[in-house]
Motif scaffolding. Structure first.
Motif, mmCIF file in Angstrom:
data_model
loop_
_atom_site.group_PDB
_atom_site.id
_atom_site.type_symbol
_atom_site.label_atom_id
_atom_site.label_comp_id
_atom_site.label_asym_id
_atom_site.label_seq_id
_atom_site.Cartn_x
_atom_site.Cartn_y
_atom_site.Cartn_z
ATOM 1 N N ALA A 1 -40.520 -127.228 20.125
ATOM 2 C CA ALA A 1 -40.319 -125.953 19.404
ATOM 3 C C ALA A 1 -40.656 -126.174 17.931
ATOM 4 O O ALA A 1 -40.440 -127.277 17.406
ATOM 5 N N PRO A 2 -41.141 -125.128 17.252
ATOM 6 C CA PRO A 2 -41.548 -125.308 15.850
ATOM 7 C C PRO A 2 -40.348 -125.545 14.929
ATOM 8 O O PRO A 2 -39.274 -124.978 15.129
ATOM 9 N N ILE B 1 -33.962 -126.506 24.646
ATOM 10 C CA ILE B 1 -34.231 -125.934 23.322
ATOM 11 C C ILE B 1 -35.486 -125.057 23.393
ATOM 12 O O ILE B 1 -35.529 -123.957 22.848
ATOM 13 N N ARG B 2 -36.500 -125.566 24.093
ATOM 14 C CA ARG B 2 -37.737 -124.781 24.195
ATOM 15 C C ARG B 2 -37.459 -123.432 24.873
ATOM 16 O O ARG B 2 -37.971 -122.394 24.458
ATOM 17 N N PRO C 1 -36.405 -115.986 20.153
ATOM 18 C CA PRO C 1 -36.974 -116.600 18.947
ATOM 19 C C PRO C 1 -36.147 -116.327 17.693
ATOM 20 O O PRO C 1 -36.043 -117.186 16.813
ATOM 21 N N GLU C 2 -35.500 -115.142 17.646
ATOM 22 C CA GLU C 2 -34.667 -114.854 16.457
ATOM 23 C C GLU C 2 -33.437 -115.750 16.410
ATOM 24 O O GLU C 2 -33.051 -116.254 15.368
ATOM 25 N N ILE D 1 -43.982 -128.989 28.051
ATOM 26 C CA ILE D 1 -43.748 -130.107 27.116
ATOM 27 C C ILE D 1 -44.561 -131.328 27.556
ATOM 28 O O ILE D 1 -45.225 -131.983 26.745
ATOM 29 N N ALA D 2 -44.509 -131.613 28.869
ATOM 30 C CA ALA D 2 -45.259 -132.774 29.379
ATOM 31 C C ALA D 2 -46.747 -132.604 29.080
ATOM 32 O O ALA D 2 -47.413 -133.537 28.621
ATOM 33 N N ARG D 3 -47.250 -131.397 29.331
ATOM 34 C CA ARG D 3 -48.671 -131.125 29.069
ATOM 35 C C ARG D 3 -48.994 -131.366 27.594
ATOM 36 O O ARG D 3 -49.963 -132.013 27.249
#
Ligand code: XUL
Length: 542
Positions: free
Chosen positions: A236-237, A174-175, A182-183, A147-149
């Motif tokens: 996350a998307p 959450i990530r 993912p489901e 996330i930082a990146r």
């Protein structure tokens, strides 16, 4: 006369405090605690949490929090300690960072709760993730780095959200869920904090997030108090569609749902947005204006206080959160709080009186004996591989180990909260261990400040009741100045303020650099501190 109810959904228990506010009377009239391990043993928690094989993973069952709320309101109604028809508004404070994942059915189910059946029977199908990761979890280092990146570096995230990426914060959690399942993530319609989840249960609809608690997610733009899209995208998307809106702190999110009104014969009182336990405690200790700090000695030990203006900790150890009283607050959190004190107490077969006696029987400075109390992976400083480190401390010497643990906790708090720049004159002490005056004496001596223990020990629950009162006044267009709202509720305990002893203050000022050197050595970025410890020991003896 009106009554306000405040909850504290903490790690180990749910507490409720009711306050009565009238022209002539302002007082706490009710206090009750449901202990998760003791009162809801069928969830199998230890100290309110569940652990598996991986020591870095810590969760709690969200269903347990729902059942605790149902039980608590049954007790409130049954106890008959106050006239519930006078209940005007309720609010709460909850352990921070933990997240609850709900599927699409949740909105419908929350809106149609049947007062004839227990809450838990009706919530069985609502969770898209069974366990809720809580603040004690430290399993997301990889996600923190990613996330930082993605936002352009840790310092960018720090300036944007008020904190660098922290393992326990909601965004990295959450990530991790998105990566591992993912489901499950795709099947999640709404992600709540513990605070907004509890408010949703009370209001019978999805509740929004309050900015004091929202700041603990690595997802909120701290200056604008709105979701930071860059952080959401790095996490996350489609996350923007799954998060509740952020609202101002004194927002009425609804009325007590018909479930509570019919089941417990309560009035349809206003439900005020819940906040986190630390922002809630800021109100409950009366620190609604800058210049003083508070230390909460609970499952986590925290140092916090109002901030005059938005500033972040350049070292990355501390956090900036929204203050429910407006503006900002600083927070530094230590994971090895009460459970570490209890471990030492039990290891040397003491009770709390024996623990106190050990503090009285040993000299300040502990003859240079130091412990780094990292029984659990530590948050401040960041330590993932747990393990207690001793410097010049004999493991067989019970009293010295007791003093070492309390001194370590207080020295670490003083060292890691220096970035706020507050010259501390008075500390408001709260949390379970604040009843112990021998611990408070070490706090006063290490910080060189007066320590005022407060009459109401649970500042998070009191703060929630006071926020309910404040929001009720605001919603009716009545004047609601914070100092007047807290007036009469935040009193120093009858046993009085603990004063620092000047010679001990000087000794601890000297010891701070020795303790910092031990930390640096244990974290492998400093030399062996043995010569420094020896020199300190000689100065302390002479
Ligand atoms: C604060 C923190 C803890 C929890 C549990 O950042 O992680 O204080 O709020 O009390």
């Amino acid at each position: 006369m009106a009554v306000y109810l405040g909850f504290d959904a903490s790690t180990q228990s749910l507490t409720a405090i009711a306050i009565e506010v009238g022209a002539a009377r302002r007082q706490v009239i009710y206090q009750r605690t449901v202990d998760f391990d003791r009162d809801l043993p069928h969830y199998g928690t230890r100290h309110g949490a569940l652990r598996g094989d991986d020591p870095l993973v810590v969760t709690a069952p969200p269903m347990m929090w729902a059942e605790a709320l149902d039980l608590m309101l049954a007790l409130v109604a049954r106890d008959g300690a106050f006239d519930v028809s006078k209940l005007a508004a309720v609010s709460g404070s909850a352990q921070q960072h933990g997240s609850v994942y709900l599927g699409v059915s949740a909105a419908k189910i929350l809106a149609a709760l049947d007062p004839a059946r227990p809450l838990v029977d009706q919530l069985r199908g609502v969770f898209s993730r069974k366990g809720a990761p809580i603040w004690m979890d430290s399993s997301t280092s990889r996600q923190c780095a990613a996330i930082a990146r993605a936002v352009g570096g840790g310092h960018v995230l720090l300036r944007l959200t008020g904190s660098r990426a922290f393992e326990r914060f909601t965004g990295p959690q959450i990530r991790k869920f998105y990566e591992d399942d993912p489901e499950g993530y795709a099947g999640t319609d709404r992600i709540h904090l513990v605070s907004s989840f509890m408010a949703s249960l009370l209001a019978g609809r999805h509740a929004p997030i309050e900015p004091g608690d929202g700041a603990g997610m690595n997802l909120m733009d701290i200056a604008r108090r709105q979701w930071a899209l860059a952080a959401l995208r790095a996490t996350a998307p489609g996350l923007e569609l799954k998060l509740p809106p952020i609202v101002e702190s004194p927002t009425i999110v609804g009325r007590l749902a018909p479930y509570w009104v019919r089941r417990r014969r309560l009035p349809p009182a206003k439900v005020v947005a819940w906040t986190g336990d630390n922002p809630g405690s800021l109100v409950g200790v009366g620190l609604v204006e800058p210049g003083r700090i508070a230390i909460s000695l609970g499952t986590s030990d925290t140092v916090f206080g109002p901030l005059g203006e938005l500033q972040v900790d350049p070292s990355g150890a501390g956090h900036v959160f929204g203050s429910p009283a407006g503006g900002y607050m600083s927070l530094v959190c230590f994971k090895n709080g009460s459970l570490a004190r209890e471990k030492v107490r039990d290891e040397y077969r003491l009770n709390w009186d024996g623990f106190s006696r050990a503090l009285r029987d040993t000299p300040p400075g502990n003859r240079g004996a130091i412990v780094l109390p990292w029984f659990e992976p530590e948050i401040t400083p960041p330590v993932l591989g747990s393990g207690v480190r001793r410097y010049g401390l004999d493991p067989a010497d019970g009293p010295a180990n007791v003093r070492a643990i309390v001194e370590a906790q207080m020295l670490a708090m003083a060292i890691h909260s220096q970035w706020t720049g507050v010259r501390v004159a008075t500390i408001h002490a709260t949390g379970g261990a604040a009843v112990n005056r021998d611990i408070l004496q070490v706090m006063a001596d290490v910080h060189g400040a007066d320590v005022s223990p407060l009459e109401v020990g649970n500042a998070a629950a009191l703060g929630a009741a006071l926020r309910a009162y404040h929001a009720d006044l605001m919603s009716e267009g009545r004047p609601a100045r914070w100092p007047e709202v807290v007036e009469g509720f935040v009193k120093v305990r009858a046993d009085g303020t603990v004063r620092p002893v000047p010679s001990h203050v000087a000794l601890y000022n000297d010891m701070k650099s020795v303790y910092a050197a031990c930390e640096a050595h244990a974290l492998r970025h400093g030399p062996d501190p043995a010569p420094m410890i020896e020199a300190f020991r000689r100065r302390a003896a002479g």
